[in-house]
Structures are given as C-alpha cells and as structure tokens.
Design an enzyme around this catalytic site. Structure first.
Site, mmCIF file in Angstrom:
data_model
loop_
_atom_site.group_PDB
_atom_site.id
_atom_site.type_symbol
_atom_site.label_atom_id
_atom_site.label_comp_id
_atom_site.label_asym_id
_atom_site.label_seq_id
_atom_site.Cartn_x
_atom_site.Cartn_y
_atom_site.Cartn_z
ATOM 1 N N HIS A 1 -3.494 11.051 -5.923
ATOM 2 C CA HIS A 1 -4.382 11.950 -5.198
ATOM 3 C C HIS A 1 -5.563 12.299 -6.103
ATOM 4 O O HIS A 1 -5.432 13.098 -7.033
ATOM 5 C CB HIS A 1 -3.644 13.224 -4.784
ATOM 6 C CG HIS A 1 -2.586 13.006 -3.755
ATOM 7 N ND1 HIS A 1 -2.881 12.662 -2.454
ATOM 8 C CD2 HIS A 1 -1.224 13.074 -3.830
ATOM 9 C CE1 HIS A 1 -1.751 12.541 -1.770
ATOM 10 N NE2 HIS A 1 -0.744 12.774 -2.575
ATOM 11 N N HIS B 1 -1.392 4.527 -2.102
ATOM 12 C CA HIS B 1 0.065 4.444 -2.207
ATOM 13 C C HIS B 1 0.448 2.995 -2.476
ATOM 14 O O HIS B 1 -0.168 2.064 -1.940
ATOM 15 C CB HIS B 1 0.716 4.914 -0.900
ATOM 16 C CG HIS B 1 2.110 4.395 -0.699
ATOM 17 N ND1 HIS B 1 2.391 3.292 0.098
ATOM 18 C CD2 HIS B 1 3.308 4.792 -1.195
ATOM 19 C CE1 HIS B 1 3.683 3.055 0.093
ATOM 20 N NE2 HIS B 1 4.269 3.938 -0.697
ATOM 21 N N HIS C 1 2.832 10.928 16.441
ATOM 22 C CA HIS C 1 2.641 12.187 17.157
ATOM 23 C C HIS C 1 1.163 12.543 17.299
ATOM 24 O O HIS C 1 0.817 13.412 18.101
ATOM 25 C CB HIS C 1 3.395 13.316 16.450
ATOM 26 C CG HIS C 1 2.985 13.550 15.036
ATOM 27 N ND1 HIS C 1 3.221 12.650 14.030
ATOM 28 C CD2 HIS C 1 2.351 14.600 14.449
ATOM 29 C CE1 HIS C 1 2.762 13.126 12.884
ATOM 30 N NE2 HIS C 1 2.223 14.306 13.113
ATOM 31 N N SER D 1 7.370 3.288 -7.148
ATOM 32 C CA SER D 1 6.607 3.892 -6.067
ATOM 33 C C SER D 1 5.560 4.813 -6.662
ATOM 34 O O SER D 1 5.844 5.559 -7.609
ATOM 35 C CB SER D 1 7.534 4.681 -5.136
ATOM 36 O OG SER D 1 6.807 5.242 -4.056
ATOM 37 N N HIS E 1 -8.581 -4.936 0.751
ATOM 38 C CA HIS E 1 -7.891 -5.914 1.599
ATOM 39 C C HIS E 1 -8.022 -7.331 1.044
ATOM 40 O O HIS E 1 -7.067 -8.112 1.133
ATOM 41 C CB HIS E 1 -8.423 -5.839 3.028
ATOM 42 C CG HIS E 1 -7.793 -4.762 3.848
ATOM 43 N ND1 HIS E 1 -6.663 -4.963 4.600
ATOM 44 C CD2 HIS E 1 -8.117 -3.447 3.998
ATOM 45 C CE1 HIS E 1 -6.324 -3.833 5.203
ATOM 46 N NE2 HIS E 1 -7.193 -2.892 4.858
ATOM 47 N N VAL F 1 6.958 -1.157 -4.556
ATOM 48 C CA VAL F 1 7.651 -2.451 -4.574
ATOM 49 C C VAL F 1 9.108 -2.163 -4.892
ATOM 50 O O VAL F 1 9.410 -1.384 -5.791
ATOM 51 C CB VAL F 1 7.040 -3.443 -5.583
ATOM 52 C CG1 VAL F 1 5.755 -4.045 -5.042
ATOM 53 C CG2 VAL F 1 6.775 -2.795 -6.935
ATOM 54 N N ARG F 2 10.031 -2.808 -4.178
ATOM 55 C CA ARG F 2 11.430 -2.427 -4.301
ATOM 56 C C ARG F 2 12.351 -3.607 -4.002
ATOM 57 O O ARG F 2 11.963 -4.575 -3.333
ATOM 58 C CB ARG F 2 11.755 -1.259 -3.377
ATOM 59 C CG ARG F 2 11.483 -1.544 -1.914
ATOM 60 C CD ARG F 2 11.575 -0.296 -1.052
ATOM 61 N NE ARG F 2 11.323 -0.600 0.354
ATOM 62 C CZ ARG F 2 10.120 -0.614 0.900
ATOM 63 N NH1 ARG F 2 9.050 -0.337 0.166
ATOM 64 N NH2 ARG F 2 9.961 -0.909 2.182
#
Length: 311
Positions: A96, A106, A184, A92, A154, A109-110
C-alpha cells in the site's frame, strides 16, 4: 509422478528475500522480520514495512503450514482430498503506497499438496496418489490510473507466461478479472493482471517452472511503476480518494479472498493473514465522483474489462 516440495520451499524463501531487498532499496527503510510457529504444524516469516518513505504499509509473507484435515476453503474445490493430511506453502504480498498515484499491488505464489494416506487398513490407500497444485498471480489496483502503467504490468505478466504457452496469459487474465470482482458492487477491484489456481496441467517440473516465472516477474512488473510515480505531487483530495478506494480492497479481502479464508479456517496466524489490510481506510454512504473529475476517470477508463495490450 514425483513431486519435490523441498525445491518449492527453497524457491519461495529466496523469492521473499529478493523482493524485500528490492523494495528496501526503493523505500530506504528496512522491513521488520517476524518469524512464527503454528501449533498444528509449520510456520513462516512475515516481513513488514510500516510508515516507510514510499510505502505506507508493505507486507511480504512466507508460510509453510501443515495439518491433518483440510479446512472447508480447500475441500469445497477438492472433495476427494477431504480427510487427508496436507501441507501448503507460499509467498503472499500486498503493498500500500503512500502516494495515491502509485497503485496498490498484490502478488501470491503457492503450492499445495494433499498426501496419499498410505494407510494399510484402508483398502483404497494403495490406489491413492498425492493431490497437488500450484496457484497464484498478481494484480494491480490504481487510484489514479495511467495507461502506460497498466500496459507495462500486463505485458510483463504476458511475457512471463508466453514461453510455456501463448494461451496462458489470456486464460489467466480472464480468471483474474473474474476472481478479483466485488460481486456485491458489480465492480472490479482494479485493472487485473493474472490469476491461476489448481494448476498442474504441465506436470510438476514445468508447472513449477511457470510458477517461478510468475514470481520472478513481479519486481519488473511493479517497481518501474513505483519509480515513475513516487515523486508526483499530491494533496488531501488525492489522499482522501485513496482512503475511500482502499475500502474496496478491505471488502474483497474479508469477503471473497480464498487465501484469507483458508488461513483463518486453518487456524493460521491472524497478524500474518491480515497483513494485506491498508493502514488508513474510509467508507462513505452512496458516494459518487463528480462527472468529468480525475476520480471519475478511474471508473470510466480503468475499472472496466479491457485488453490492456491492445491500446
């Protein structure tokens, strides 16, 4: 169906090393390597670059953790895996940049497996199978947007997936737009990318190959954007807006991010889990950008649901 966690482990470690080396070439400063162990099982290596020439903070973490009981963040989607031993591994990263014209990025892959119990005292054990899946993706969060950067990012994501199925990119783009959304605030975190979870539809070998295609595409998706923008002039106005928008990043990671919740609930290493946090952040009460300003353009032209490959 046989699975090969060792192959995934070796790939992920190599991926972390390759990304770190590529970023060091651009930044000119070396990462700090911090290896750690988890008392309940497993460990990892957190590679951190702070106060770099290009990146104000960049973290690339590898973890391989194990346990005897799944935390709520995992069993909510997979109640059938409750009570099983498990292992999870992944890479991960969050970068910044210092220059506000470079977007934050960001990538994750997991691989996750909840193991069959094989308990002779359990009459259902002989029918149990390992429950496994892959997850991950990458997304881009600009402060001052450029259409060519969004299109490049993309397109690289799409090209990584098309050899497996032409349906994957639109599906994963939609999932990314849905996931990286601050409910939110009713606002996207950025311009998206691709995101997938609970993925095993291609069988282990092909699902793993797809994961590798996504991981291997990251440097080509992001680093050309860094090279294009890293020498653009900026001032305090741009830095101030960057710090304000980073606040949205913090809100998402602490409220909605599944990886953060899983790590904290499974008693993971806090420093490594929160390596995604930006170093300088600001919040303001009910602030709005001036109409027609470059800051307003982020909201009107980029933080929208858009097909970036049909410009």
């Amino acid at each position: 169906m046989s699975i090969n966690p060792n192959a995934v482990y070796e790939y992920l470690q190599g991926l972390q090393n390759r990304i770190v080396e590529a970023v060091e070439l651009i930044d000119g400063k070396n990462f700090l390597n911090d290896s750690w162990q988890r008392p309940e099982g497993g460990g990892g290596t957190s590679c951190m670059l702070e106060e770099g020439n290009v990146f104000e903070r960049a973290g690339v973490g590898f973890s391989h953790v194990k346990g005897n009981k799944l935390p709520p963040a995992a069993t909510a989607a997979h109640p059938e895996a409750a009570g099983r031993s498990w292992e999870a591994m992944g890479v991960s990263l969050v970068f910044h940049p210092r220059n506000p014209f470079i977007p934050t990025v960001h990538m994750n892959v997991r691989f996750f497996v909840a193991k069959a119990s094989n308990n002779p005292d359990n009459p259902n054990a002989k029918n149990e199978q390992d429950i496994w899946w892959f997850g991950g993706g990458m997304d881009l969060t600009p402060y001052y947007g450029f259409e060519e950067d969004a299109e490049h990012f993309h397109r690289t994501c799409r090209d990584a997936l098309d050899s497996f199925s032409k349906d994957l990119y639109p599906k994963f783009k939609h999932e990314c737009d849905e996931y990286f959304h601050l409910k939110h605030r009713n606002e996207p975190r950025g311009i998206g990318g691709i995101f997938f979870d609970d993925f095993n539809q291609l069988g282990f070998d092909n699902s793993f190959a797809m994961l590798k295609a996504v991981g291997d595409a990251f440097t080509n998706a992001y680093l050309p954007i860094v090279q294009r923008r890293k020498d653009l002039a900026y001032g305090e106005r741009e830095r101030d807006f960057q710090a304000y928008r980073r606040g949205r990043y913090v809100e998402f990671n602490l409220v909605f991010d599944r990886g953060t919740l899983f790590g904290l609930q499974s008693n993971g290493r806090t420093e490594s889990i929160l390596l995604s946090m930006p170093p300088i952040v600001k919040w303001r009460y009910d602030w709005k950008p001036e109409a027609g300003s470059p800051e307003a353009k982020l909201y009107t032209d980029f933080l929208i649901n858009k097909n970036w490959l049909n410009l």
